[in-house]
Scaffold this active site. Structure first.
Site, PDB file in Angstrom:
ATOM      1  N   CYS A  85       0.823  -1.226   0.000  1.00 47.27           N
ATOM      2  CA  CYS A  85       0.000   0.000   0.000  1.00 47.27           C
ATOM      3  C   CYS A  85       0.851   1.268   0.000  1.00 47.27           C
ATOM      4  O   CYS A  85       0.610   2.197   0.775  1.00 47.27           O
ATOM      5  CB  CYS A  85      -0.938   0.000   1.198  1.00 47.27           C
ATOM      6  SG  CYS A  85      -2.015  -1.432   1.305  1.00 47.27           S
ATOM      7  N   CYS A 178      -4.049  -4.570   9.506  1.00 43.90           N
ATOM      8  CA  CYS A 178      -3.850  -4.460   8.064  1.00 43.90           C
ATOM      9  C   CYS A 178      -5.199  -4.206   7.407  1.00 43.90           C
ATOM     10  O   CYS A 178      -6.205  -4.832   7.766  1.00 43.90           O
ATOM     11  CB  CYS A 178      -3.227  -5.740   7.506  1.00 43.90           C
ATOM     12  SG  CYS A 178      -3.029  -5.720   5.710  1.00 43.90           S
ATOM     13  N   CYS A 428      -0.535  -7.929 -16.481  1.00 48.47           N
ATOM     14  CA  CYS A 428      -0.315  -7.263 -15.196  1.00 48.47           C
ATOM     15  C   CYS A 428       0.946  -6.412 -15.241  1.00 48.47           C
ATOM     16  O   CYS A 428       1.371  -5.867 -14.217  1.00 48.47           O
ATOM     17  CB  CYS A 428      -0.224  -8.290 -14.064  1.00 48.47           C
ATOM     18  SG  CYS A 428       1.127  -9.475 -14.257  1.00 48.47           S
TER      19      CYS A 428
END
Length: 471
Positions: A85, A178, A428
């Site tokens: 993140c 988390c 991806c």
């Protein structure tokens, strides 16, 4: 005599101007590009260089003279230390803007691809708690935070349960909360950690010295509400293992599949290990429209179920299937895309390198009563041959979803020799996709491109490109 390394310079009052590929913020100083961690465009910072080459440098911000107007406040207490993140300091709208820019910059600048129709990126409705799988590591060498070091106090508790520090294979950040998965994941991890710390005989694993009992904990969820937990131990101690697992089962009755692994090898992967059932069933069921997918402890499934659905809908829309087509699904994995489009085709042929994934693909096909799907395991360049095409029919459409490295040159050459009317390339990694599309452009034009955000607060982005054979 050891030669002393020359200290790298401090650059003062430098403005961050952009975000480059791989999510790195950049500044330009005297025509040199500087990659700077922990910053966003608009920040004015002092940069301590950590690496310098002739045309670029890397550094970290050591002082902020001005914060960018677009900067967001990170919501996670572990931001900046944990490796995940990393884009929390960017508003989600800006994340999407830079991801979309990354895709189209890669295609046009690296791939030199002409795109007939550029679609805006599809963002995620859920930007937290979107992952259906997480793996936590239990370590006796937890990472010390800066505040702990600054306090000067003796560290009494070295055990931690969480994620590996980037580039530190034996250091683990102890995670309190988390935001990547439903909060039940946090509660299960903290319960197991506390149980091990308050009962004798549950030493956390020492990866460097290969010692300890408790190794990892894997939590998988499904959109149907099922919950799988896999505990991994270094050696068998039936009494202690059963006591821990029974406590987890009793504390969390919502767990539908409780499993364990005895992994005595050096690394943490369980793909080559036997997974044993302690209680419940040995799989989860993921649902998508009228389809069901059986997910075992080793099964691969897109880790963001909701956005995977959006991705597959894009593929289906691009395919414009009438029902009489033969489709090849390359790098099919567990056959999710193949199953998703099967009812609108004459025949789908899936190819995948991993035999276990093909076994799952066959199971999923049977589970959904599909009779027109056929799956094959092996190296793509060895299976996808002229004789294979002669046996299974020339495809009208090839769907390819390769790993981050992209497709092997031989596979691209084979696809162009087969010459299906359409190709749908799911990727991806826009950089390797751009490279491959450049090679395919010898015979194909790129009709449409659709980026999809699968992983909010990271720089990762999926992209779907529709190609048509040139006249």
């Amino acid at each position: 005599m050891v030669k002393k390394r020359k200290a790298l310079p401090l650059l003062e009052k430098v403005e961050i101007t952009d975000i480059a590929a791989e999510g790195k913020a950049i500044a330009r100083v005297n025509e040199m590009v500087v990659f700077v961690s922990g910053t966003v465009p608009g920040d004015l910072v002092d940069i301590q260089l950590t690496r310098k080459r002739s045309h670029f440098a890397e550094g970290r911000a050591v002082a902020f003279h001005r914060y960018s107007e677009i900067r967001a406040t990170p919501f996670c207490e572990h931001f900046g230390i944990c490796g995940g993140c990393k884009w929390q300091h960017l508003p989600y709208s800006e994340q999407l803007r830079y991801k979309e820019k990354q895709v189209y910059d890669n295609l046009t600048r690296i791939g030199k691809v002409d795109i007939e129709e550029k679609q805006p990126i599809i963002g995620a409705e859920k930007t937290t708690c979107y992952r259906n799988k997480l793996e936590y590591t239990f370590s006796n060498r937890r990472w010390m935070t800066e505040s702990e070091i600054a306090s000067g106090e003796a560290i009494e508790q070295w055990n931690g349960a969480g994620f590996h520090i980037p580039k530190m294979f034996d250091k683990v950040l102890d995670i309190n909360k988390c935001y990547l998965q439903d909060d039940v994941s946090n509660r299960i991890r903290l319960f197991v950690k506390n149980y091990c710390l308050t009962h004798d005989g549950y030493p956390f694993f020492d990866l460097r010295n290969q010692a300890g009992f408790v190794r990892t904990l894997i939590v998988r969820t499904s959109s149907s509400g099922e919950l799988m937990v896999i505990a991994v131990f270094f050696y068998e101690d039936a009494e202690r293992r059963e006591a821990l697992l029974a406590s987890v089962r009793d504390a969390f009755p919502e767990i539908t599949s409780l499993m364990y692994v005895i992994n005595s090898k050096c690394n943490d992967t369980i793909t080559d290990q036997t997974v044993l059932l302690f209680s419940g069933k040995d799989h989860l069921i993921e649902r998508m429209e009228n389809l069901q997918f059986k997910i075992g402890p080793k099964s691969f499934f897109q880790t963001n179920s909701e956005q995977a659905y959006q991705l597959y809908k894009v593929v289906r829309e691009f395919a414009q299937l009438r029902g009489d087509e033969i489709v090849y699904d390359l790098y099919t994995g567990t056959g999710t895309i193949a199953c998703f489009i099967a009812e609108r085709t004459k025949k789908v042929v899936g190819i995948e390198f991993v035999p276990e994934a093909i076994e799952d693909a066959v199971i999923n096909s049977r589970l959904n009563r599909l009779t027109n799907t056929f799956f094959f395991a092996g190296d793509m360049k060895d299976i996808l041959t002229e004789s294979f095409v002669n046996e299974h029919g020339k495809p009208d459409l090839i769907i390819t979803d390769p790993p981050r490295a992209g497709m092997h040159d031989h596979v691209i050459d084979t696809i162009m020799s087969i010459a299906p009317v359409h190709i749908i390339y799911v990727s991806c990694n826009p950089a390797t996709q751009s490279r491959d599309l450049n090679r395919l452009s010898a015979k194909y034009r790129v009709c449409k491109v659709q980026p999809v955000d699968m992983f909010p607060h990271t720089h990762h982005v999926e992209n779907v490109a529709l190609l048509r054979l040139k006249d």
